[in-house]
Design an enzyme around this catalytic site. Structure first.
Site, PDB file in Angstrom:
ATOM      1  N   ASN A   8       0.808  -1.242  -0.148  1.00  0.00           N
ATOM      2  CA  ASN A   8      -0.147  -0.045  -0.116  1.00  0.00           C
ATOM      3  C   ASN A   8       0.869   1.274   0.047  1.00  0.00           C
ATOM      4  OD1 ASN A   8      -1.880   1.964   0.267  1.00  0.00           O
ATOM      5  ND2 ASN A   8      -2.783   1.010   2.322  1.00  0.00           N
ATOM      6  N   LYS A  15       3.342   1.034   3.104  1.00  0.00           N
ATOM      7  CA  LYS A  15       3.219  -0.313   3.838  1.00  0.00           C
ATOM      8  C   LYS A  15       3.097  -1.447   3.257  1.00  0.00           C
ATOM      9  CE  LYS A  15      -0.482   2.164   6.561  1.00  0.00           C
ATOM     10  NZ  LYS A  15      -1.944   2.312   6.455  1.00  0.00           N
ATOM     11  N   ARG A  91      -2.524  -2.146  -3.501  1.00  0.00           N
ATOM     12  CA  ARG A  91      -3.757  -1.479  -3.360  1.00  0.00           C
ATOM     13  C   ARG A  91      -3.830  -0.190  -4.159  1.00  0.00           C
ATOM     14  NH1 ARG A  91      -5.198   2.786   1.238  1.00  0.00           N
ATOM     15  NH2 ARG A  91      -7.624   3.000   0.670  1.00  0.00           N
ATOM     16  N   LEU A 210     -16.099   2.149  10.322  1.00  0.00           N
ATOM     17  CA  LEU A 210     -16.255   3.534  11.038  1.00  0.00           C
ATOM     18  C   LEU A 210     -14.664   3.664  11.647  1.00  0.00           C
ATOM     19  CD1 LEU A 210     -19.570   3.001  12.903  1.00  0.00           C
ATOM     20  CD2 LEU A 210     -19.234   3.851  10.781  1.00  0.00           C
ATOM     21  N   GLY A 213     -11.527   7.733   8.762  1.00  0.00           N
ATOM     22  CA  GLY A 213     -12.395   7.851   7.668  1.00  0.00           C
ATOM     23  C   GLY A 213     -13.537   6.849   7.920  1.00  0.00           C
ATOM     24  N   ASP A 284     -10.146  12.090  17.288  1.00  0.00           N
ATOM     25  CA  ASP A 284     -10.152  10.516  18.044  1.00  0.00           C
ATOM     26  C   ASP A 284     -11.109  10.434  18.907  1.00  0.00           C
ATOM     27  OD1 ASP A 284      -9.291   8.319  19.812  1.00  0.00           O
ATOM     28  OD2 ASP A 284      -7.322   8.465  18.338  1.00  0.00           O
ATOM     29  N   ARG A 286     -11.753   8.482  21.178  1.00  0.00           N
ATOM     30  CA  ARG A 286     -11.230   8.123  22.740  1.00  0.00           C
ATOM     31  C   ARG A 286     -11.230   9.308  23.541  1.00  0.00           C
ATOM     32  NH1 ARG A 286      -6.667   4.046  20.680  1.00  0.00           N
ATOM     33  NH2 ARG A 286      -6.756   5.769  18.910  1.00  0.00           N
ATOM     34  N   GLY A 332     -11.490   1.205  13.112  1.00  0.00           N
ATOM     35  CA  GLY A 332     -11.084   1.510  14.499  1.00  0.00           C
ATOM     36  C   GLY A 332     -12.340   1.699  15.284  1.00  0.00           C
ATOM     37  N   ASN A 336     -13.679  -1.296  18.119  1.00  0.00           N
ATOM     38  CA  ASN A 336     -13.362  -0.955  19.237  1.00  0.00           C
ATOM     39  C   ASN A 336     -14.197  -0.153  20.276  1.00  0.00           C
ATOM     40  OD1 ASN A 336     -10.785  -2.296  19.215  1.00  0.00           O
ATOM     41  ND2 ASN A 336     -10.444  -0.564  17.675  1.00  0.00           N
ATOM     42  N   GLU A 387      -7.981  -5.615   5.114  1.00  0.00           N
ATOM     43  CA  GLU A 387      -7.865  -5.345   3.879  1.00  0.00           C
ATOM     44  C   GLU A 387      -6.620  -6.006   3.199  1.00  0.00           C
ATOM     45  OE1 GLU A 387      -9.049  -0.897   3.418  1.00  0.00           O
ATOM     46  OE2 GLU A 387      -8.761  -1.523   5.440  1.00  0.00           O
TER      47      GLU A 387
HETATM   48  P1  ADP Z   1      -7.824   4.986   9.378  1.00  0.00           P
HETATM   49  O1  ADP Z   1      -9.321   5.385   8.832  1.00  0.00           O
HETATM   50  O2  ADP Z   1      -7.077   5.790   9.857  1.00  0.00           O
HETATM   51  O3  ADP Z   1      -7.518   3.381   8.963  1.00  0.00           O
HETATM   52  P2  ADP Z   1      -8.881   3.364  12.109  1.00  0.00           P
HETATM   53  O4  ADP Z   1      -9.945   2.194  11.295  1.00  0.00           O
HETATM   54  O5  ADP Z   1      -7.488   2.677  12.332  1.00  0.00           O
HETATM   55  O6  ADP Z   1      -8.698   4.712  10.919  1.00  0.00           O
HETATM   56  O7  ADP Z   1      -9.770   4.020  13.319  1.00  0.00           O
HETATM   57  C1  ADP Z   1      -9.067   5.005  13.793  1.00  0.00           C
HETATM   58  C2  ADP Z   1      -9.934   5.561  14.933  1.00  0.00           C
HETATM   59  O8  ADP Z   1     -10.494   4.370  15.674  1.00  0.00           O
HETATM   60  C3  ADP Z   1      -9.298   6.374  15.933  1.00  0.00           C
HETATM   61  O9  ADP Z   1      -8.930   7.613  15.515  1.00  0.00           O
HETATM   62  C4  ADP Z   1     -10.076   6.336  17.258  1.00  0.00           C
HETATM   63  O10 ADP Z   1     -10.860   7.137  17.249  1.00  0.00           O
HETATM   64  C5  ADP Z   1     -10.847   4.828  17.035  1.00  0.00           C
HETATM   65  N1  ADP Z   1     -10.483   4.094  17.965  1.00  0.00           N
HETATM   66  C6  ADP Z   1      -9.435   3.185  17.949  1.00  0.00           C
HETATM   67  N2  ADP Z   1      -9.271   2.473  19.156  1.00  0.00           N
HETATM   68  C7  ADP Z   1     -10.587   2.837  19.898  1.00  0.00           C
HETATM   69  C8  ADP Z   1     -10.956   2.588  21.189  1.00  0.00           C
HETATM   70  N3  ADP Z   1     -10.428   1.804  21.965  1.00  0.00           N
HETATM   71  N4  ADP Z   1     -12.153   3.231  21.658  1.00  0.00           N
HETATM   72  C9  ADP Z   1     -12.619   4.219  20.666  1.00  0.00           C
HETATM   73  N5  ADP Z   1     -12.206   4.667  19.523  1.00  0.00           N
HETATM   74  C10 ADP Z   1     -11.211   3.679  19.035  1.00  0.00           C
END
Ligand code: ADP
Length: 400
Positions: A8, A15, A91, A210, A213, A284, A286, A332, A336, A387
């Site tokens: 990627n 990556k 990719r 979710l 992005g 973020d 969190r 993400g 999570n 992916e």
């Molecule tokens: P990307 O679009 O960069 O691939 P990801 O799918 O890795 O993003 O998602 C990243 C987002 O996931 C972070 O910005 C964060 O908001 C959220 N995230 C990751 N771990 C947690 C968690 N334990 N609790 C809440 N949100 C989380």
């Protein structure tokens, strides 16, 4: 052992992941950063120590050469020689309308990816650098391009067209393409298997990718019916820093009122909006939940807007498909963030969803789990996306 190298490539990063295609296990993965600046290699073999080293890599070709070196290194490598890399999967972000599925890369394909550059001026040139670098370093190895937009190519015109003059579509290919296609395809395919409906042309799935992005997509029989991103990834949900769908007239309005260029407004919509822009706290989730706990009302508002956006898409897509059989959360936030899932799933019983809020709260993070109760008409589940594995599978199917 037959392994697939998944690449990627970004403009200054790359990556990679090496996957044993027979067992579908990851042998090693990592990242080349700051290509053309100074250079840093990260390498993590699955059964070994992580390596991080500063290493000059003026070009993508140098980066790939370095990755291959470390993969076959007698001490820390995971394969004995380069011949065990049976194929490389790349990719590619934008395949325009030219690519409806993954393809074997040859000169003609490279030319067609170049023709899609106007649609993804930042991403496609970087992806091409990765492809050309690999072709130079391993000319005998077959390569496959896997497109993020291919999933959306099964949309019907009533779903992909914007109601602009038709010539705009014909002349400039302005239409909805959708992104995160590899992820939606992967989790949708896996979900259909899990609910025992493989091969059923009528099975209806809504996949919610979710993350930083975010996009939601719906499919019938494993084929995309609709998806929330559009010509660019800006359309749809509010995201980490992207505004998502807004009244398009806001752009000329702000160009006037703020005396800014359309490009500056575009940057604002992509980098300073969404969860970050509304909350003023962070992109973020969190950080947003922590701020909400401390009484920050704008963080709470951003979370409400996000959850409402997902809910609206689930409702809209259920209406479009005359119902839904399975809803998948991934990426993400989807994998999570139980609190955000809880917010989205409020009062969804009208759709036949009996969501297990208790299990949602207590289930381990980032793992596959069914969150609907056994009698729920709609299965709701968390399915971690992969992916790279999806790219490796397509690459193996085409190249081997
Ligand atoms: P990307 O679009 O960069 O691939 P990801 O799918 O890795 O993003 O998602 C990243 C987002 O996931 C972070 O910005 C964060 O908001 C959220 N995230 C990751 N771990 C947690 C968690 N334990 N609790 C809440 N949100 C989380």
């Amino acid at each position: 052992m037959r392994s697939i190298l998944v690449i990627n490539a970004g403009s200054s990063s790359l990556k990679y992941q090496l996957i044993d295609i027979d067992t579908e296990s990851v042998l090693a993965k990592g990242l080349c950063e700051r290509i053309g600046i100074d250079g840093k290699l990260t390498y993590k073999p699955t059964n070994g120590e992580k390596l991080e080293k500063d290493a000059p890599m003026p070009t993508h070709q140098d980066a790939i050469a370095m990755v291959l070196d470390v993969l076959v290194d007698p001490k820390i490598g995971v394969i004995s020689d380069m011949k065990s890399i049976a194929a490389v999967g790349h990719r590619v972000v934008h395949g325009g309308t030219k690519f409806t599925k993954s393809v074997l890369i040859d000169d003609e394909v490279i030319g067609m990816i170049e023709e899609c550059v106007p649609l993804a001026p930042l991403h496609n040139p970087a992806n091409l650098m990765g492809i050309n670098a690999c072709r130079a370093v391993m000319p005998e190895t077959p390569m496959v391009a896997v497109f993020d937009t291919a999933w959306g190519m099964s949309m019907e015109p009533k779903n992909f067209l914007y109601a602009l003059p038709y010539e705009i579509y014909e002349q400039y290919q302005v239409r909805r393409y959708g992104f995160h296609g590899t992820s939606h395809m992967f989790v949708t395919g896996e979900a259909i298997k899990r609910i025992g409906r493989a091969g059923d042309p009528n099975v209806r799935v809504i996949s919610c990718h979710l993350g930083n992005g975010s996009s939601v997509s719906c499919s019938k029989g494993g084929k995309c019916v609709n998806t929330s991103m559009g010509l660019t990834p800006l359309e749809g949900l509010p995201m980490g820093t992207r505004c998502g769908s807004i009244d398009p007239a806001i752009v000329p309005f702000l160009v006037n009122r703020m005396e800014k260029s359309p490009k500056e407004i575009d940057t604002m919509m992509n980098k300073k909006s969404g969860m970050l822009g509304v909350s003023g706290v962070s992109s973020d989730f969190r950080d947003l939940w922590a701020a909400k706990k401390e009484g920050n009302e704008r963080a709470a508002l951003a979370l409400d807007m996000f959850a409402q956006g997902v809910k609206r898409l689930i409702g809209g897509y259920s209406a479009e498909m005359d119902g839904v059989d399975c809803i998948v959360f991934t990426a993400g936030v989807g994998e999570n963030d139980a609190a955000t899932r809880e917010l989205i799933m409020q009062n969804m019983d009208y759709l036949g969803i009996d969501f297990d809020f208790e299990l949602n709260r207590t289930c381990p993070r980032g793992r596959e789990v069914v969150l609907s109760k056994p009698d729920s008409k709609v299965v709701v589940m968390v399915l971690p996306t992969d992916e790279e594995l999806a790219i490796a599978r397509d690459t193996a199917a085409i190249a081997l």
